[in-house]
Design a protein around this motif. Structure first.
Motif, PDB file in Angstrom:
ATOM      1  N   GLU A 104      48.979  25.032  67.216  1.00 59.92           N
ATOM      2  CA  GLU A 104      48.762  23.890  68.112  1.00 59.92           C
ATOM      3  C   GLU A 104      49.623  23.956  69.363  1.00 59.92           C
ATOM      4  OE1 GLU A 104      49.162  20.013  66.546  1.00 59.92           O
ATOM      5  OE2 GLU A 104      47.252  20.120  65.503  1.00 59.92           O
ATOM      6  N   LEU A 105      49.021  23.594  70.474  1.00 56.24           N
ATOM      7  CA  LEU A 105      49.761  23.470  71.726  1.00 56.24           C
ATOM      8  C   LEU A 105      49.505  22.052  72.219  1.00 56.24           C
ATOM      9  CD1 LEU A 105      51.227  24.594  74.263  1.00 56.24           C
ATOM     10  CD2 LEU A 105      49.000  25.340  75.095  1.00 56.24           C
ATOM     11  N   ARG A 106      50.518  21.202  72.102  1.00 53.70           N
ATOM     12  CA  ARG A 106      50.327  19.786  72.455  1.00 53.70           C
ATOM     13  C   ARG A 106      50.811  19.530  73.872  1.00 53.70           C
ATOM     14  NH1 ARG A 106      53.594  17.962  67.560  1.00 53.70           N
ATOM     15  NH2 ARG A 106      54.532  19.877  68.318  1.00 53.70           N
ATOM     16  N   VAL A 107      49.857  19.214  74.734  1.00 54.51           N
ATOM     17  CA  VAL A 107      50.171  18.996  76.141  1.00 54.51           C
ATOM     18  C   VAL A 107      49.771  17.570  76.505  1.00 54.51           C
ATOM     19  CG1 VAL A 107      49.698  19.782  78.496  1.00 54.51           C
ATOM     20  CG2 VAL A 107      49.665  21.427  76.620  1.00 54.51           C
ATOM     21  N   ALA A 108      50.654  16.842  77.167  1.00 53.05           N
ATOM     22  CA  ALA A 108      50.300  15.499  77.654  1.00 53.05           C
ATOM     23  C   ALA A 108      50.444  15.510  79.173  1.00 53.05           C
ATOM     24  CB  ALA A 108      51.214  14.448  77.034  1.00 53.05           C
ATOM     25  N   VAL A 109      49.461  14.967  79.863  1.00 50.18           N
ATOM     26  CA  VAL A 109      49.467  15.019  81.332  1.00 50.18           C
ATOM     27  C   VAL A 109      49.163  13.645  81.919  1.00 50.18           C
ATOM     28  CG1 VAL A 109      48.639  17.399  81.242  1.00 50.18           C
ATOM     29  CG2 VAL A 109      46.991  15.583  81.660  1.00 50.18           C
ATOM     30  N   VAL A 110      49.651  13.406  83.142  1.00 46.67           N
ATOM     31  CA  VAL A 110      49.260  12.177  83.843  1.00 46.67           C
ATOM     32  C   VAL A 110      47.799  12.307  84.261  1.00 46.67           C
ATOM     33  CG1 VAL A 110      51.501  11.396  84.700  1.00 46.67           C
ATOM     34  CG2 VAL A 110      50.221  13.112  85.997  1.00 46.67           C
ATOM     35  N   THR A 111      47.164  11.175  84.443  1.00 45.18           N
ATOM     36  CA  THR A 111      45.699  11.198  84.627  1.00 45.18           C
ATOM     37  C   THR A 111      45.273  12.055  85.814  1.00 45.18           C
ATOM     38  OG1 THR A 111      45.650   9.279  86.055  1.00 45.18           O
ATOM     39  CG2 THR A 111      45.520   8.865  83.714  1.00 45.18           C
ATOM     40  N   THR A 112      46.088  12.081  86.875  1.00 45.02           N
ATOM     41  CA  THR A 112      45.671  12.842  88.055  1.00 45.02           C
ATOM     42  C   THR A 112      45.605  14.339  87.769  1.00 45.02           C
ATOM     43  OG1 THR A 112      47.973  12.766  88.730  1.00 45.02           O
ATOM     44  CG2 THR A 112      46.479  11.201  89.777  1.00 45.02           C
ATOM     45  N   ALA A 113      46.305  14.793  86.723  1.00 42.02           N
ATOM     46  CA  ALA A 113      46.304  16.225  86.396  1.00 42.02           C
ATOM     47  C   ALA A 113      45.078  16.622  85.585  1.00 42.02           C
ATOM     48  CB  ALA A 113      47.586  16.578  85.639  1.00 42.02           C
ATOM     49  N   LYS A 114      44.298  15.619  85.189  1.00 42.27           N
ATOM     50  CA  LYS A 114      43.160  15.961  84.319  1.00 42.27           C
ATOM     51  C   LYS A 114      42.092  16.762  85.066  1.00 42.27           C
ATOM     52  CE  LYS A 114      40.445  11.810  85.084  1.00 42.27           C
ATOM     53  NZ  LYS A 114      40.583  10.415  84.845  1.00 42.27           N
ATOM     54  N   TYR A 115      42.212  16.800  86.399  1.00 32.76           N
ATOM     55  CA  TYR A 115      41.214  17.536  87.178  1.00 32.76           C
ATOM     56  C   TYR A 115      41.492  19.036  87.220  1.00 32.76           C
ATOM     57  CZ  TYR A 115      39.603  12.984  88.594  1.00 32.76           C
ATOM     58  OH  TYR A 115      39.103  11.722  88.574  1.00 32.76           O
ATOM     59  N   PHE A 116      42.703  19.447  86.941  1.00 36.31           N
ATOM     60  CA  PHE A 116      42.955  20.897  86.974  1.00 36.31           C
ATOM     61  C   PHE A 116      43.431  21.458  85.640  1.00 36.31           C
ATOM     62  CE2 PHE A 116      47.028  19.088  88.381  1.00 36.31           C
ATOM     63  CZ  PHE A 116      47.915  19.761  87.575  1.00 36.31           C
ATOM     64  N   ILE A 117      44.062  20.604  84.813  1.00 33.59           N
ATOM     65  CA  ILE A 117      44.675  21.145  83.597  1.00 33.59           C
ATOM     66  C   ILE A 117      43.647  21.762  82.630  1.00 33.59           C
ATOM     67  CG2 ILE A 117      44.851  19.048  82.145  1.00 33.59           C
ATOM     68  CD1 ILE A 117      47.645  21.558  82.644  1.00 33.59           C
ATOM     69  N   PRO A 118      42.432  21.194  82.502  1.00 33.09           N
ATOM     70  CA  PRO A 118      41.496  21.824  81.572  1.00 33.09           C
ATOM     71  C   PRO A 118      41.187  23.278  81.955  1.00 33.09           C
ATOM     72  CG  PRO A 118      40.715  19.649  82.154  1.00 33.09           C
ATOM     73  CD  PRO A 118      41.868  19.950  83.066  1.00 33.09           C
ATOM     74  N   TYR A 119      41.158  23.560  83.261  1.00 35.26           N
ATOM     75  CA  TYR A 119      40.832  24.931  83.675  1.00 35.26           C
ATOM     76  C   TYR A 119      41.975  25.880  83.349  1.00 35.26           C
ATOM     77  CZ  TYR A 119      37.283  22.203  85.851  1.00 35.26           C
ATOM     78  OH  TYR A 119      36.261  21.315  86.030  1.00 35.26           O
ATOM     79  N   LEU A 252      44.384   7.975  96.387  1.00 32.31           N
ATOM     80  CA  LEU A 252      44.128   8.902  95.279  1.00 32.31           C
ATOM     81  C   LEU A 252      44.720  10.262  95.611  1.00 32.31           C
ATOM     82  CD1 LEU A 252      40.399   7.961  94.556  1.00 32.31           C
ATOM     83  CD2 LEU A 252      42.317   7.566  93.014  1.00 32.31           C
ATOM     84  N   SER A 253      44.818  11.083  94.576  1.00 36.37           N
ATOM     85  CA  SER A 253      45.308  12.444  94.760  1.00 36.37           C
ATOM     86  C   SER A 253      44.191  13.281  95.396  1.00 36.37           C
ATOM     87  CB  SER A 253      45.698  13.014  93.405  1.00 36.37           C
ATOM     88  OG  SER A 253      45.963  14.379  93.536  1.00 36.37           O
ATOM     89  N   LEU A 254      44.539  14.000  96.446  1.00 36.62           N
ATOM     90  CA  LEU A 254      43.536  14.790  97.178  1.00 36.62           C
ATOM     91  C   LEU A 254      42.804  15.766  96.246  1.00 36.62           C
ATOM     92  CD1 LEU A 254      42.416  15.403  99.993  1.00 36.62           C
ATOM     93  CD2 LEU A 254      44.245  17.063 100.298  1.00 36.62           C
ATOM     94  N   THR A 255      43.545  16.328  95.293  1.00 37.97           N
ATOM     95  CA  THR A 255      42.907  17.316  94.404  1.00 37.97           C
ATOM     96  C   THR A 255      41.885  16.661  93.470  1.00 37.97           C
ATOM     97  OG1 THR A 255      44.752  17.037  92.923  1.00 37.97           O
ATOM     98  CG2 THR A 255      44.822  18.955  94.334  1.00 37.97           C
ATOM     99  N   ASN A 256      41.890  15.345  93.391  1.00 35.45           N
ATOM    100  CA  ASN A 256      40.928  14.659  92.537  1.00 35.45           C
ATOM    101  C   ASN A 256      39.636  14.330  93.288  1.00 35.45           C
ATOM    102  OD1 ASN A 256      43.339  12.562  90.725  1.00 35.45           O
ATOM    103  ND2 ASN A 256      43.151  14.762  90.904  1.00 35.45           N
ATOM    104  N   LEU A 257      39.577  14.721  94.560  1.00 32.66           N
ATOM    105  CA  LEU A 257      38.492  14.234  95.414  1.00 32.66           C
ATOM    106  C   LEU A 257      37.585  15.342  95.936  1.00 32.66           C
ATOM    107  CD1 LEU A 257      40.777  11.902  97.512  1.00 32.66           C
ATOM    108  CD2 LEU A 257      38.957  11.117  96.018  1.00 32.66           C
TER     109      LEU A 257
END
Ligand code: PGA
Length: 328
Positions: A104-119, A252-257
């Motif tokens: 298991e690799l348990r990673v917790a991220v702030v919501t704005t990171a959800k746009y890049f972390i899955p990749y 908003l975070s630019l990377t989310n847009l």
């Protein structure tokens, strides 16, 4: 050749000489080997000359304009591969002992990171298929609680508060911008819009506890301003829809847009003091014994960040494009 002779090699030959010989043979010359090993060409020549002296025969011969290994050179090169290969194997075994890259690799991220972390997680798991990722997406306040409770292996967040007992490595840029629907009158402003003017608009803001909200409130505070949001939403996707629907502006975070800006569903307003330059950090608890998977993922994040030189563009846009294709 008796035992005394063999002992002579052990006492006189060095691993460095084997490493140099291997690099010269593998890379086809002194200059490439010098670059690879970050040493000068004369030190390569000196070490090879010493090696020849110890072995009692030349390692190379020049035929035409090219250098070739002699018979002794070939034997020495085979020995170099064997010696260095078994050291590499030992290193691999030891790192396996320390905990291999699995589980298991348990990673917790702030919501704005959800746009890049899955990749990034996707690319990592492709490399290490025995890793089972567990991703929690929460706001800043909830993330700080998880850090306090030592709930995960690794965290991604914006500004790291002072006094938190963590190691934090900056990984990606996170610019905050003010967005509006494309037909908004302020979109036609040529000069930077004063913050004082912008707060007169209706705003859809993230909930208290959000890092984005905290940062924007902080900026307004520095200018002696306050903003009462028209609506509070805990979700940047809902905020985007609200802005597109003309309910108000938002931060908003630019990377989310990327998708909305590319498709001209939203625009970024030219406002004084913005974009707010922030960064995302990979955060681990100080003194925590990281699992092999967590340590390797952290190294991977830092490496990816360097490779994309603080722009999440590559991992993100690639994935975003495929999402976009699917949606349409
Ligand atoms: P948030 O955090 O998702 O809580 O807004 C973002 C950040 O701190 O960068």
């Amino acid at each position: 050749m008796g035992h005394a002779e063999q002992d002579y090699f052990v006492r006189h030959l060095s691993l460095r000489q084997f490493q140099i010989l291997k690099a010269v043979v593998d890379l086809g010359g002194h200059s490439a080997a010098a670059r690879e090993l970050k040493i000068t060409q004369p030190s390569i020549s000196i070490q090879l000359a010493k090696m020849q002296e110890i072995l009692g025969a030349p390692l190379f011969e020049t035929i035409g304009r090219r250098q070739h290994l002699t018979e002794v050179g070939r034997m020495a090169s085979r020995a170099a591969n064997a010696v260095l290969g078994s050291l590499q194997a030992l290193e691999d075994e030891l790192s396996d002992l320390e905990g291999s890259v699995k589980g298991e690799l348990r990673v917790a991220v702030v919501t704005t990171a959800k746009y890049f972390i899955p990749y990034l997680l996707g690319a990592f798991v492709e490399r290490h298929p025995a890793v089972v990722p567990r991703l929690a997406v929460v706001n800043r306040a909830q993330l700080l609680e998880r850090i306090g409770a030592n709930q995960d292996d690794l965290y991604i967040m914006g500004q790291v508060p002072d006094g938190l007992r963590v190691e934090a490595v900056p990984i990606l840029d996170n610019d905050l911008v003010i967005v509006a629907p494309p037909d908004h009158a302020l979109g036609r402003e040529k000069r930077a819009i004063p913050l004082k003017r912008i707060v007169e608009e209706r705003f859809l803001l993230r909930e208290p506890g959000s890092g984005t909200r905290l940062a924007f409130d902080g900026l307004l505070g520095e200018h002696g301003l306050r903003l009462e949001p028209y609506m509070e939403l805990g979700n940047s996707e809902a905020i985007k829809q609200g802005v597109m629907a003309g309910l108000g502006l938002s931060v908003l975070s630019l990377t989310n847009l990327r998708l909305e800006l590319a498709d001209h569903h939203l625009i970024v307003l030219n406002v004084e003091g913005l974009p707010m330059k922030r960064r995302w950090y990979a955060v681990t608890l100080k003194g925590k014994q990281l699992t092999g998977a967590a340590r390797t993922f952290l190294e991977f994040l830092v490496h990816e960040a360097r490779r994309t030189s603080t722009t999440p563009e590559k991992p993100q846009s690639r994935g975003m494009d495929s999402r976009k294709r699917k949606k349409k």
